[in-house]
Scaffold this active site. Structure first.
Site, short mmCIF file in Angstrom:
data_model
loop_
_atom_site.label_atom_id
_atom_site.label_comp_id
_atom_site.label_asym_id
_atom_site.label_seq_id
_atom_site.Cartn_x
_atom_site.Cartn_y
_atom_site.Cartn_z
CB ILE A 256 -1.01 -0.02 1.18
CG1 ILE A 256 -2.23 0.78 0.82
CG2 ILE A 256 -0.42 0.41 2.46
CD1 ILE A 256 -3.00 0.26 -0.35
CB SER B 112 12.45 0.44 5.39
OG SER B 112 12.44 -0.97 5.42
CE1 TYR C 30 9.27 1.14 9.24
CE2 TYR C 30 8.30 0.08 11.16
CZ TYR C 30 8.56 0.09 9.81
OH TYR C 30 8.11 -0.95 9.02
CG HIS D 192 -1.85 0.61 11.82
ND1 HIS D 192 -3.07 0.48 11.20
CD2 HIS D 192 -0.93 0.19 10.91
CE1 HIS D 192 -2.90 -0.02 9.98
NE2 HIS D 192 -1.62 -0.21 9.79
CE LYS E 35 -8.22 -1.27 5.72
NZ LYS E 35 -7.60 -2.41 4.97
N1 NAP Z 1 -6.37 1.74 1.94
C1 NAP Z 1 -6.27 0.61 1.26
O1 NAP Z 1 -6.86 0.42 0.20
C2 NAP Z 1 -5.41 -0.48 1.78
C3 NAP Z 1 -5.10 -1.56 0.95
C4 NAP Z 1 -4.23 -2.53 1.43
C5 NAP Z 1 -3.75 -2.41 2.72
N2 NAP Z 1 -4.10 -1.38 3.51
C6 NAP Z 1 -3.59 -1.29 4.90
O2 NAP Z 1 -2.21 -1.00 4.86
C7 NAP Z 1 -1.54 -1.73 5.87
C8 NAP Z 1 -0.36 -2.45 5.22
O3 NAP Z 1 -0.86 -3.37 4.27
P1 NAP Z 1 0.05 -3.90 3.05
O4 NAP Z 1 -0.85 -4.74 2.24
O5 NAP Z 1 0.77 -2.79 2.41
O6 NAP Z 1 1.07 -4.83 3.85
P2 NAP Z 1 2.49 -5.37 3.37
O7 NAP Z 1 2.59 -5.36 1.88
O8 NAP Z 1 2.71 -6.64 4.10
O9 NAP Z 1 3.51 -4.26 3.88
C9 NAP Z 1 3.60 -3.89 5.20
C10 NAP Z 1 4.94 -3.19 5.45
O10 NAP Z 1 4.99 -2.92 6.84
C11 NAP Z 1 6.29 -3.03 7.32
N3 NAP Z 1 6.34 -3.92 8.51
C12 NAP Z 1 6.65 -3.53 9.76
N4 NAP Z 1 6.62 -4.55 10.61
C13 NAP Z 1 6.27 -5.62 9.89
C14 NAP Z 1 6.11 -7.00 10.22
N5 NAP Z 1 6.32 -7.49 11.46
N6 NAP Z 1 5.75 -7.85 9.24
C15 NAP Z 1 5.54 -7.40 7.99
N7 NAP Z 1 5.71 -6.10 7.63
C16 NAP Z 1 6.07 -5.23 8.57
C17 NAP Z 1 7.16 -3.57 6.19
O11 NAP Z 1 7.92 -2.48 5.69
P3 NAP Z 1 9.50 -2.36 6.01
O12 NAP Z 1 10.05 -3.74 5.81
O13 NAP Z 1 9.96 -1.38 5.04
O14 NAP Z 1 9.66 -1.89 7.43
C18 NAP Z 1 6.16 -4.03 5.15
O15 NAP Z 1 6.63 -3.84 3.85
C19 NAP Z 1 -2.56 -2.62 6.54
O16 NAP Z 1 -2.93 -2.09 7.78
C20 NAP Z 1 -3.76 -2.61 5.60
O17 NAP Z 1 -5.00 -2.64 6.27
C21 NAP Z 1 -4.90 -0.40 3.06
#
Ligand code: NAP
Length: 330
Positions: A14, A35, A57, A78, A96
């Site tokens: 996202i 990151s 962070y 979050h 969210k």
């Molecule tokens: N508004 C929307 O349409 C929408 C759509 C999808 C998701 N979201 C929200 O966005 C958030 C992230 O979703 P995403 O799909 O982007 O997730 P994702 O692809 O898994 O990415 C999450 C990022 O968070 C960081 N992170 C920190 N601690 C972590 C851990 N223990 N395990 C995994 N990642 C960790 C990582 O970045 P670093 O490695 O760089 O630290 C990772 O790349 C969620 O809360 C979701 O509800 C919103």
């Protein structure tokens, strides 16, 4: 309007989309990324030509040149990430759901209020031009008195126990991922519910893979919610009043058209084209608020975010679904 320098916290799926959305706004500068790993920060920044990259962070939050941080980590982080940024004096847009439970949301909101800092849940659906029309229809009673709504949000994800969707430690399950859109939509139209019934199917990793929920509102008004992460649903929303109904066409959560049906009248379809990839609308709201010196958005206020979290806490408690590390059963 002055230019706002954004910091992106997390480099996942996202975060990539949000940066694209920000780039369509002249008042926004994608200035920095943070990151957990230097390699990921560098890769993300190089690919997108982002000036500053931080290998933690903490470093991003304490970068004195960042005005506002976008939090894009999995749900259970979050509250911690938002606290870090607020303590460093930053304005925050948090993906969210705002947190995994209402207690965390209340703590973060209290901190922001105490410090006089802006924070908003990234419930991006609310900021699309069509949603403004939907709110107008409801507030002007164009459908009569709203009595019911139906809303669904399900998509088919492959069962992967390691992914954030299926891992309880990463806040997995349909309710927090897609259910929050539906609960928030019902809240926007009908206000805070007075009761609910819900039935989940908990899958082999323990998360709610699908669920049906009915929210009860004052005066017997009802909201029917269908959510899932193992089945794709039509992704439509219908608001039903005493004088007609409106169907927000799929995907209702990224809305661009709706059809209004009223007794004795021709159906009317309203189109509201979307510019950019849609993330620009919530980001524009953040910058409008910052420019005006506001600490909350009127469209997605903190008390409503907390109320939505409380509703989801109640639903989860009735299912016996608790996330590891939660201090108390919600
Ligand atoms: N508004 C929307 O349409 C929408 C759509 C999808 C998701 N979201 C929200 O966005 C958030 C992230 O979703 P995403 O799909 O982007 O997730 P994702 O692809 O898994 O990415 C999450 C990022 O968070 C960081 N992170 C920190 N601690 C972590 C851990 N223990 N395990 C995994 N990642 C960790 C990582 O970045 P670093 O490695 O760089 O630290 C990772 O790349 C969620 O809360 C979701 O509800 C919103």
């Amino acid at each position: 309007m002055r230019k706002f320098r954004w910091g992106i916290l997390g480099t996942g799926a996202i975060a990539r989309q949000f940066v694209q959305g920000l780039r369509s706004l002249p008042e926004a500068e994608v200035f920095a990324v943070g990151s957990r790993s230097e390699a990921s920060a560098t890769k993300f920044a190089d690919k997108r030509d982002i000036a500053r990259r931080h290998a933690s962070y903490d470093d991003l939050a304490s970068d004195p040149d960042v005005d506002v941080v976008y939090i894009a980590t999995p749900h259970p982080f979050h509250a911690k990430n938002a606290t870090l940024c607020l303590e460093a004096g930053k304005a925050v847009l948090c993906e969210k759901p705002f947190s995994v439970n209402a207690a965390d949301a209340e703590r973060v909101a209290a901190l922001a209020r105490e410090r006089g800092l802006f924070i908003m849940e990234g419930m991006w659906t609310r900021f699309f031009p069509l949603m403004e029309e939907v709110r107008r229809l409801v507030s002007e009673a164009a459908l009569g008195e709203v009595r019911m709504l139906n809303v669904d949000f399900g998509f088919r994800a492959d069962l992967d126990p390691a992914s954030r969707l299926f891992d309880l430690r990463l806040g997995g399950g349909a309710l927090l991922d897609v259910g929050v859109y539906c609960v928030s939509f019902a809240s926007m139209v009908l206000g805070r519910p007075s009761g609910f019934v819900g039935l989940p199917h908990l899958g082999e990793t323990g998360v709610d893979e699908q669920a049906s929920i009915v929210l009860e509102h004052e005066g017997g008004r009802l909201a029917n919610l269908s959510i899932g992460i193992r089945t794709t649903t039509p992704q439509e929303a219908t608001i039903i009043g005493t004088e007609g109904y409106v169907r927000i066409h799929a995907p209702w959560w990224r809305p661009k058209s709706m059809t209004i049906s009223r007794e004795g009248a021709e159906d009317v379809t309203v189109e509201a084209p979307v510019s950019g990839n849609g993330f620009n609308y919530e980001a524009a709201e953040v910058m409008r608020c910052l420019e005006a010196g506001k600490t909350e958005s009127d469209v997605m206020p903190l008390d409503e975010t907390i109320s939505v979290m409380r509703t989801m806490d109640g639903i989860r408690a009735s299912w016996g679904l608790r996330y590891p590390g939660e201090e108390v059963t919600p």
